[in-house]
Design a protein around this motif. Sequence first.
Motif, PDB file in Angstrom:
ATOM      1  N   SER A 325       0.825  -1.202   0.000  1.00 48.68           N
ATOM      2  CA  SER A 325       0.000   0.000   0.000  1.00 48.68           C
ATOM      3  C   SER A 325       0.862   1.255   0.000  1.00 48.68           C
ATOM      4  N   GLY A 326       0.497   2.199  -0.859  1.00 42.24           N
ATOM      5  CA  GLY A 326       1.196   3.471  -0.916  1.00 42.24           C
ATOM      6  C   GLY A 326       2.571   3.424  -1.537  1.00 42.24           C
ATOM      7  N   ALA A 327       2.900   2.370  -2.282  1.00 43.74           N
ATOM      8  CA  ALA A 327       4.239   2.229  -2.850  1.00 43.74           C
ATOM      9  C   ALA A 327       4.341   2.944  -4.192  1.00 43.74           C
ATOM     10  N   LEU A 328       5.550   3.338  -4.517  1.00 46.74           N
ATOM     11  CA  LEU A 328       5.870   3.856  -5.836  1.00 46.74           C
ATOM     12  C   LEU A 328       6.302   2.687  -6.709  1.00 46.74           C
ATOM     13  N   VAL A 329       5.721   2.560  -7.898  1.00 44.03           N
ATOM     14  CA  VAL A 329       5.999   1.449  -8.798  1.00 44.03           C
ATOM     15  C   VAL A 329       6.767   1.969 -10.002  1.00 44.03           C
ATOM     16  N   ARG A 349      -4.954   2.645 -11.206  1.00 42.63           N
ATOM     17  CA  ARG A 349      -6.338   2.772 -10.737  1.00 42.63           C
ATOM     18  C   ARG A 349      -6.459   2.401  -9.263  1.00 42.63           C
ATOM     19  N   ALA A 350      -5.530   1.589  -8.769  1.00 47.38           N
ATOM     20  CA  ALA A 350      -5.544   1.234  -7.347  1.00 47.38           C
ATOM     21  C   ALA A 350      -4.971   2.340  -6.472  1.00 47.38           C
ATOM     22  N   GLY A 351      -4.461   3.418  -7.063  1.00 51.84           N
ATOM     23  CA  GLY A 351      -3.968   4.552  -6.291  1.00 51.84           C
ATOM     24  C   GLY A 351      -2.473   4.661  -6.189  1.00 51.84           C
ATOM     25  N   HIS A 352      -1.723   3.743  -6.802  1.00 52.44           N
ATOM     26  CA  HIS A 352      -0.266   3.822  -6.750  1.00 52.44           C
ATOM     27  C   HIS A 352       0.243   4.844  -7.765  1.00 52.44           C
ATOM     28  N   ARG A 353       1.371   5.433  -7.434  1.00 52.85           N
ATOM     29  CA  ARG A 353       2.052   6.254  -8.422  1.00 52.85           C
ATOM     30  C   ARG A 353       2.922   5.322  -9.266  1.00 52.85           C
ATOM     31  N   VAL A 354       2.684   5.293 -10.568  1.00 52.79           N
ATOM     32  CA  VAL A 354       3.331   4.358 -11.478  1.00 52.79           C
ATOM     33  C   VAL A 354       4.167   5.142 -12.482  1.00 52.79           C
ATOM     34  N   ILE A 355       5.419   4.740 -12.614  1.00 50.81           N
ATOM     35  CA  ILE A 355       6.324   5.335 -13.594  1.00 50.81           C
ATOM     36  C   ILE A 355       6.718   4.230 -14.565  1.00 50.81           C
ATOM     37  N   ALA A 356       6.380   4.388 -15.829  1.00 45.87           N
ATOM     38  CA  ALA A 356       6.724   3.426 -16.872  1.00 45.87           C
ATOM     39  C   ALA A 356       8.054   3.835 -17.493  1.00 45.87           C
ATOM     40  N   VAL A 357       9.030   2.968 -17.388  1.00 44.82           N
ATOM     41  CA  VAL A 357      10.367   3.231 -17.929  1.00 44.82           C
ATOM     42  C   VAL A 357      10.513   2.425 -19.210  1.00 44.82           C
ATOM     43  N   ASP A 392      -2.616   8.974 -20.548  1.00 47.69           N
ATOM     44  CA  ASP A 392      -3.967   9.451 -20.239  1.00 47.69           C
ATOM     45  C   ASP A 392      -4.445   8.959 -18.886  1.00 47.69           C
ATOM     46  N   LEU A 393      -3.952   7.813 -18.443  1.00 48.55           N
ATOM     47  CA  LEU A 393      -4.301   7.291 -17.124  1.00 48.55           C
ATOM     48  C   LEU A 393      -3.423   7.867 -16.019  1.00 48.55           C
ATOM     49  N   ASP A 394      -2.581   8.843 -16.365  1.00 55.43           N
ATOM     50  CA  ASP A 394      -1.672   9.488 -15.419  1.00 55.43           C
ATOM     51  C   ASP A 394      -0.528   8.573 -14.992  1.00 55.43           C
ATOM     52  N   VAL A 395      -0.156   7.640 -15.852  1.00 63.01           N
ATOM     53  CA  VAL A 395       1.073   6.872 -15.667  1.00 63.01           C
ATOM     54  C   VAL A 395       2.207   7.682 -16.282  1.00 63.01           C
ATOM     55  N   GLU A 396       3.202   8.019 -15.480  1.00 61.82           N
ATOM     56  CA  GLU A 396       4.289   8.879 -15.953  1.00 61.82           C
ATOM     57  C   GLU A 396       5.299   8.066 -16.749  1.00 61.82           C
ATOM     58  N   LEU A 397       5.795   8.627 -17.825  1.00 62.83           N
ATOM     59  CA  LEU A 397       6.628   7.913 -18.784  1.00 62.83           C
ATOM     60  C   LEU A 397       8.049   8.483 -18.775  1.00 62.83           C
ATOM     61  N   VAL A 398       9.027   7.573 -18.722  1.00 59.19           N
ATOM     62  CA  VAL A 398      10.446   7.916 -18.787  1.00 59.19           C
ATOM     63  C   VAL A 398      11.100   7.014 -19.817  1.00 59.19           C
ATOM     64  N   THR A 399      11.839   7.602 -20.742  1.00 58.89           N
ATOM     65  CA  THR A 399      12.575   6.832 -21.744  1.00 58.89           C
ATOM     66  C   THR A 399      14.025   6.730 -21.290  1.00 58.89           C
ATOM     67  N   TRP A 400      14.492   5.510 -21.073  1.00 57.87           N
ATOM     68  CA  TRP A 400      15.811   5.329 -20.471  1.00 57.87           C
ATOM     69  C   TRP A 400      16.935   5.739 -21.421  1.00 57.87           C
ATOM     70  N   ARG A 401      16.719   5.666 -22.715  1.00 56.68           N
ATOM     71  CA  ARG A 401      17.794   5.978 -23.666  1.00 56.68           C
ATOM     72  C   ARG A 401      17.957   7.483 -23.869  1.00 56.68           C
ATOM     73  N   ASP A 402      17.066   8.306 -23.318  1.00 53.95           N
ATOM     74  CA  ASP A 402      17.107   9.753 -23.537  1.00 53.95           C
ATOM     75  C   ASP A 402      17.237  10.485 -22.206  1.00 53.95           C
ATOM     76  N   GLN A 403      18.457  10.531 -21.656  1.00 51.69           N
ATOM     77  CA  GLN A 403      18.753  11.282 -20.436  1.00 51.69           C
ATOM     78  C   GLN A 403      17.705  11.036 -19.345  1.00 51.69           C
ATOM     79  N   PRO A 404      17.673   9.837 -18.800  1.00 54.70           N
ATOM     80  CA  PRO A 404      16.632   9.528 -17.804  1.00 54.70           C
ATOM     81  C   PRO A 404      16.770  10.322 -16.515  1.00 54.70           C
ATOM     82  N   HIS A 405      17.989  10.755 -16.166  1.00 53.13           N
ATOM     83  CA  HIS A 405      18.146  11.500 -14.915  1.00 53.13           C
ATOM     84  C   HIS A 405      17.409  12.837 -14.968  1.00 53.13           C
ATOM     85  N   LEU A 406      17.339  13.439 -16.152  1.00 57.51           N
ATOM     86  CA  LEU A 406      16.600  14.695 -16.269  1.00 57.51           C
ATOM     87  C   LEU A 406      15.093  14.460 -16.160  1.00 57.51           C
ATOM     88  N   ALA A 407      14.622  13.387 -16.782  1.00 59.62           N
ATOM     89  CA  ALA A 407      13.193  13.088 -16.711  1.00 59.62           C
ATOM     90  C   ALA A 407      12.775  12.735 -15.289  1.00 59.62           C
TER      91      ALA A 407
END
Length: 423
Positions: A325-329, A349-357, A392-407
């Motif tokens: 519960s309450g974890a960052l994914v 949808r379960a309320g977790h903050r999800v970052i898709a890498v 659109d579902l508020d899943v945040e997107l990070v592309t690892w090949r394009d300066q991921p530390h800035l994203a």
Amino acid sequence: MIWERSRATAAGVVVGLALVAVGALAGRPDVAVLGAAPLVAGVWDWRRRPSTDPTVRLEASEEPPAAGSLRADIVTTAPTDVLVGVRRGARVLTEAWVRVERSRRLPLVVHTVRTGPQEVAFVDVQGVGPGAASVSEPSPVASRSALVLPAPRPLGDLPLPPRLRGLTGAHESRRPGEGGGLRDVHPFSPGDRLRRIDWRVTARRAPDLHELYVRREHALAEAVVVLVVDSRDDVGPDPMTWRGSTPAKAEDPTSLDLARQAATSAAQGFLDLGDRVGLDDLGALRRPLPPGGGRRQLDRIRHALALTRPEGDPLRRLRAPQIPSGALVLLFSTFLDDEAALVASVWRRAGHRVIAVDVLPTLRERQLGDRERLAMRLIRVAREDRLAELVDLDVELVTWRDQPHLALASLARRAQRRAGASR
């Protein structure tokens, strides 16, 4: 193993015999003397050929390997010089002439961009007799497997889950406590500590000291982070290798190599802050690594990531893995199919903050034909639509090949939005 006469010695003996025959038939002793030298040398060296066969084996090196390299020791036993051949896969790394006196140990360092279980190298030796008059057959190939752990890269600021947990940590929570920044100034009440009294505020608000005021702070807490690696895909930059009949080049990191590096980097960044990090594999039905902290947890995560690989046909889960519960994914995937996007939407949808890498390598499409280009265009369109639905579902997107530390730093500064909010 059989020792054979070398081509150079055989040619020298033949030439020597021819010169001796010509000198004898033509009555030219000077010509016969010229042919006698290579003839006698060839026969003498051939009679001195070794009677034992050379051997070779690979042993573990005593020196620790550096990042991106493998170390081993080549131990060869031979009565004379040997020709050492080292190859990795189908590529010949080096060939060297080595002088051996009974036994010799040679250091071997192989640089690699791959991670996970792999062969260090394949080594064989071929004995060379005195005067190079005889050569042995190549020895049986010696090899040694090694587990290459992913090396982390430094990251800057990292995003946090919407809710922190625990009573200790490095992050300031919204709950009152100790260790964080100033929350407010409040009249003294039972349970407040005397050292929290703010005498300046007290002197200003109650000069007669009829009431005391204390400074209250925010509590410090820790974040719980779950790293989820999609091991179902292991694709390289060349789309022609995706069918599996042709392996990816050894010098090309695959998507799973990038996923291992990305997950290791994120684990090190969060663990250095005192957070708890866990690991799960979307492509295997095994018990996940529960969230934990400390250096040993990082070692466990790196070892588990190195062992992560595709296992048979891709599995289709009946439900998404359970997340605390309450974890960052953080989900590391190529998103070439709907499975990873489906579980990411369930977690969001379960309320977790999800970052898709996104760990898909930069593709090379210059060598593709018309049919392959059309297929790649269809795959790219479907993949972009899939990622757009996640956004659109508020899943945040990070592309690892394009300066991921800035994203990631940008996400760390951005407030968490509720699902479906407009951008």
